[in-house]
Structure formats: C-alpha cells, structure tokens
Design an enzyme around this catalytic site. Structure first.
Site, PDB file in Angstrom:
ATOM      1  N   HIS A 155       0.993  -1.159   0.016  1.00 41.88           N
ATOM      2  CA  HIS A 155      -0.035   0.194   0.036  1.00 41.88           C
ATOM      3  C   HIS A 155       0.925   1.196   0.078  1.00 41.88           C
ATOM      4  O   HIS A 155       0.552   2.265   0.317  1.00 41.88           O
ATOM      5  CB  HIS A 155      -0.890  -0.120   1.176  1.00 41.88           C
ATOM      6  CG  HIS A 155      -1.803  -1.342   1.374  1.00 41.88           C
ATOM      7  ND1 HIS A 155      -2.866  -1.434   0.788  1.00 41.88           N
ATOM      8  CD2 HIS A 155      -1.221  -2.206   2.163  1.00 41.88           C
ATOM      9  CE1 HIS A 155      -3.388  -2.663   1.197  1.00 41.88           C
ATOM     10  NE2 HIS A 155      -2.250  -3.318   2.111  1.00 41.88           N
ATOM     11  N   SER A 276      15.011  22.121 -15.425  1.00 40.39           N
ATOM     12  CA  SER A 276      13.875  23.001 -15.734  1.00 40.39           C
ATOM     13  C   SER A 276      14.511  24.211 -16.035  1.00 40.39           C
ATOM     14  O   SER A 276      15.634  24.503 -15.799  1.00 40.39           O
ATOM     15  CB  SER A 276      13.216  23.225 -14.257  1.00 40.39           C
ATOM     16  OG  SER A 276      12.506  24.443 -14.241  1.00 40.39           O
ATOM     17  N   LYS A 282      16.349  22.058 -10.224  1.00 35.24           N
ATOM     18  CA  LYS A 282      15.651  21.023 -10.508  1.00 35.24           C
ATOM     19  C   LYS A 282      16.448  19.751 -11.177  1.00 35.24           C
ATOM     20  O   LYS A 282      17.346  20.141 -12.121  1.00 35.24           O
ATOM     21  CB  LYS A 282      14.368  21.230 -11.314  1.00 35.24           C
ATOM     22  CG  LYS A 282      13.421  21.973 -10.686  1.00 35.24           C
ATOM     23  CD  LYS A 282      12.572  20.858  -9.841  1.00 35.24           C
ATOM     24  CE  LYS A 282      11.420  20.686 -10.773  1.00 35.24           C
ATOM     25  NZ  LYS A 282      10.355  19.692 -10.106  1.00 35.24           N
ATOM     26  N   GLU A 289       9.650   8.962 -16.590  1.00 36.52           N
ATOM     27  CA  GLU A 289       8.548   9.408 -16.624  1.00 36.52           C
ATOM     28  C   GLU A 289       7.758   9.220 -17.984  1.00 36.52           C
ATOM     29  O   GLU A 289       6.890   8.605 -18.260  1.00 36.52           O
ATOM     30  CB  GLU A 289       8.342  11.052 -16.329  1.00 36.52           C
ATOM     31  CG  GLU A 289       8.490  11.219 -14.942  1.00 36.52           C
ATOM     32  CD  GLU A 289       8.522  12.822 -14.810  1.00 36.52           C
ATOM     33  OE1 GLU A 289       7.610  13.365 -14.462  1.00 36.52           O
ATOM     34  OE2 GLU A 289       9.761  13.504 -14.824  1.00 36.52           O
TER      35      GLU A 289
END
Ligand code: ARG
Length: 461
Positions: A155, A276, A282, A289
């Site tokens: 979970h 970024s 970043k 992704e």
C-alpha cells in the site's frame, strides 16, 4: 505504376491512391520482401516452374536492388502502392520478361503475410536481446546490494525490511517471464505462409516446405486461408510488448518515487536526468516518466489491432494493412524504452544510509517483535495486539521500537527480555528470513545463482 491496371479503364483518384497506399511505412521491410522473393524464385526453379536462367537473372537483380536501397543509390518512390509493387516494378525495369515471372504462384496476400512475419521474427529476437542486457544490469545490482537494507512496501506504506537486491530480484523475475513469452511467441509464429497464394493455394506445383526451409522456418503453415488472414502472432507480440511496458512502467514509478526529494533512496545520473527552464535547482527523472507515459501507446496498439481483427471475415481484408504502423510504433517504442531504462539504472546510485534509516523508522520490525513473542509461547493473535499497543506508544513518544527501554516493553508484556533488541534489529529481520525467495543474504545467494544460470543459458534458438 500498378500491378493491377488491366481491368481498369480509369486512373485511380489521387486521394484514393494516397489513402490506399502503404509504401510510406511498409518500405521498412524491403529486405524481408527481397529475401522472400529470392526464396520463392529459388523454389520455383527447383520445381521447374521457371528456368534456372530466369532464376539467376531475378536473384541477381533482386540483390542489386537490395544493395541499391541499402547504399541509397536506389530511392523507394511513393508513386508505388506498396513495397511489393516497388520491388517488382524495379525488377521488371531492370531485366524485362524474366522479372515478370517473379510473382508466379504468389499473391501479395501471402507475400505481405511472409514479410511481416520475417520482420517481426527479427524484432522478437532484438527485443529479447535488449531484455537480456537489462537483466545483466539488474543482476549486477543484485550482486552488489545484498546488504543494502531498505523498507519493503505494501500500500506504499512501510511493511517489512528487505534489501535492494531483493527488490531488484522481483523485476528480474518479471523480465525473465517476458523473455519466456517472447520465446514462446517465436516458436509459434515460426511457420512460413508463402505459397498460400491469395487464399486457396495455387495450381503450380510449389514446394512450400522447401521455401520454408530456405527462410529458416520450422515448416510451412497448414491452412492457406489461415496463412493469409492470421495476425495472432502480432497480437501476441503486442501483448508481450504491453506487458514489458507495464513492468518498465511500474519500475519507473518506483524510481521516480525513490529519486524524489522526500525519499532520496537513489540518485539518477546527470546524463539520464533533465533540468527545468525556470527552476535552477531541479533535476528531473524525465526518462522514467517518459517510459511510464509511453506505456499507454503500446497498450493502444494492442487494443487497436484486436479491434481491427474482430469483425473480419476470412480470408484477407484490406483492414489488415492497419497492423503495420501500430506494430512498428509499439516495437520502436518498447525497444527504445528498454534500452534507455537499462542505461538509467546502470548509472543510478543508491544512498544506502538513507534507505537503511528509512527501513529503521517505519516499524518495519513490528512483525518480528510479534514473532519474538510467539517464539516465547504467546499466540500470534495476542502477540499482534501487544505489539500494536507498543507501536502506538512509540508513535506517541516519537521513537522507534528499537529505542524503547526494556521496562516499557515489559510494562505491556513481561515476556520481553533483553534479547528482544537483537531479535528486532534490522539485520536480524532480514537475515532470519531464510525461506526460498526471501531477502536474507543466504536466500539471495541462492536466487542470484539461479538467475546467473538462467541468464547464461538463455536466448532464442
Ligand atoms: N499493403 C497490403 C497490406 O499491407 C499488402 C497486401 C495487399 N493485398 C491486396 N489484396 N490488396 O495488407
């Protein structure tokens, strides 16, 4: 230039030609088309259907066409409907009447069925090779991290301590099954449809088994109608690719979480991260992704082809031309994702200290505290209740079970003794898990040995 102008009195409407044509994408299997034609004429000559002079002229010219395409002196023109028309027309232009004999006893229906099968057969093998390289990297990481403790989750809540080796070992099994699926598909699809003709075979005395042998198939397909209308092997392959993507996507999701500022279990290499345009701090896991994102289009290809096929009467229907673009896209996408993913994890660094601290802080040893009581005569259900109370107590105090004084353990159950600290230490929790497939070093050594043996002996054919 068309292969079928004879019974027509009008030119094809340009939009119809564009809509109907497949050359922009089926030119991808020009090599397979030519190899199939060479096998076909070799068989025709052996059977005395064409002369060996014609065979010689055709084979030579086909080889020249292949070289021409490969060294870019021959451009595949989109004036043609498909790659089959282009190759045949170019052949006739080169050698005249002999070239016009190439298509004897053949239809584009069995021809395209063959080309796509040959192309896919190579791609099944390439995909398998890429998965093998991925498994090599996973196994290296397993070998190096049998002592890298981390929390195992259910979970997405900390559950019980494991090691990075154990976690990666789970993915080893998934990609191993993916390879087994590919090799099953390979075996099932490895039959030659050429010689099925348009749908009903042919009156020429073809030797289909010989053609199959020349093209390294296990044999010839058994029913000519099925041969030209079967796309099951593509559906199976797309399903295998979709499953590979599902596995890569789950793995990517975990890496994205582990690489986040909150977790910091791993750090992706600069070469496999992106920045970024506005936020200078970043370093984003874009590759993971994108792998996760591209999974959708591979699923889409599988669903598209299933849907395309579902209403088709036997035998060939033009709908089947739709199998190509989506299969090619799914193959390119999956192969690209496996290769990038492999590079990404190969260069990724673990933060063992952070992982271990995380495993210590989430009550991942609560099951082991209960097992301690069970080993001292308490029933498991009572032990579960006692440790539950202890956890609540620790949460209130903001400490881990290991940091709780013995008197406080004993206040809840007098069964606890000094040796409880050793029994619930992270190391004990992992190393006492000795069952086959469990995370202890000992069990992992066995698993790693089995993985190594599998990898060394694996591969299609
Ligand atoms: N481009 C076609 C395809 O991919 C080749 C077969 C054409 N056959 C035909 N009967 N029109 O399916």
């Amino acid at each position: 230039m068309k292969l079928w102008g004879g019974r027509f009195t009008k030119e094809t409407n340009q939009l119809v030609h564009n809509f109907n044509a497949s050359i922009s994408y089926d030119q991808r299997f020009y090599r397979q088309d030519i190899e199939g034609s060479i096998a076909h004429v070799t068989m025709l000559a052996q059977q005395g259907i064409i002369t060996s002079e014609d065979r010689f002229a055709i084979v030579n010219a086909l080889r020249e066409i292949l070289d021409g395409i490969e060294n870019k002196t021959l451009v595949i023109s989109d004036e043609y409907e498909d790659i089959h028309s282009f190759v045949e027309a170019t052949l006739i232009e080169k050698i005249g009447d002999a070239g016009k004999r190439l298509h004897t006893g053949r239809s584009r229906n069995d021809q395209v069925a063959l080309d796509m099968r040959l192309y896919t057969r190579d791609e099944v093998r390439h995909t398998d090779e890429l998965l093998k390289s991925l498994l090599e990297v996973i196994l290296r990481i397993m070998e190096e991290n049998t002592g890298t403790y981390m929390p195992g989750f259910t979970h997405l809540q900390k559950a019980q301590p494991i090691t990075a080796a154990h976690h990666f070992g789970a993915y080893f099994e998934m990609f191993k099954r993916d390879r087994q699926r590919l090799s099953d598909i390979y075996k099932r699809m490895n039959y030659c449809p050429l010689g099925a003709g348009a749908l009903a075979g042919t009156t020429y005395p073809l030797d289909r088994d010989y053609t199959a042998e020349l093209l390294h198939f296990e044999g010839a397909t058994l029913n000519s109608m099925d041969s030209v209308s079967d796309r099951d092997y593509l559906i199976e392959f797309l399903s295998a690719l979709a499953t590979i993507m599902m596995h890569l996507s789950r793995f990517s999701e975990e890496i994205i979480i582990w690489n986040s500022n909150e977790y910091r279990f791993v750090e992706l290499d600069d070469a496999y991260s992106t920045g970024s345009s506005i936020m200078p701090q970043k370093k984003n896991p874009d590759i993971a992704e994108l792998v996760r994102g591209k999974t959708g289009r591979v699923y889409g290809a599988l669903l598209s082809l299933l849907t395309t096929m579902k209403g088709l009467p036997l035998a060939y229907n033009k709908d089947m031309q739709e199998d190509k673009e989506l299969t090619f896209d799914a193959i390119d996408t999956t192969k690209g994702c496996i290769a990038l993913f492999t590079g990404m994890i190969d260069t990724m660094k673990f933060n063992p200290q952070v992982m271990e601290t995380s495993a210590k802080n989430g009550f991942t040893n609560a099951t082991d505290a209960a097992d301690y009581l069970v080993n001292h005569g308490v029933t498991f259900r009572d032990a579960h209740g006692i440790v539950g109370q202890l956890v609540l107590h620790c949460i209130e105090k903001g400490i881990a079970l290991d940091d709780m004084p013995l008197e406080e353990f004993q206040a809840v159950s007098p069964v606890f003794k000094e040796d409880v600290y050793n029994a619930i230490s992270l190391k004990t929790c992992v190393e006492k898990r000795l069952t086959k497939g469990a995370p202890s070093k000992k069990a992992m050594a066995e698993a790693i040995k089995a993985c190594r043996e599998y990898l060394d002996g694996s591969g299609i054919e």
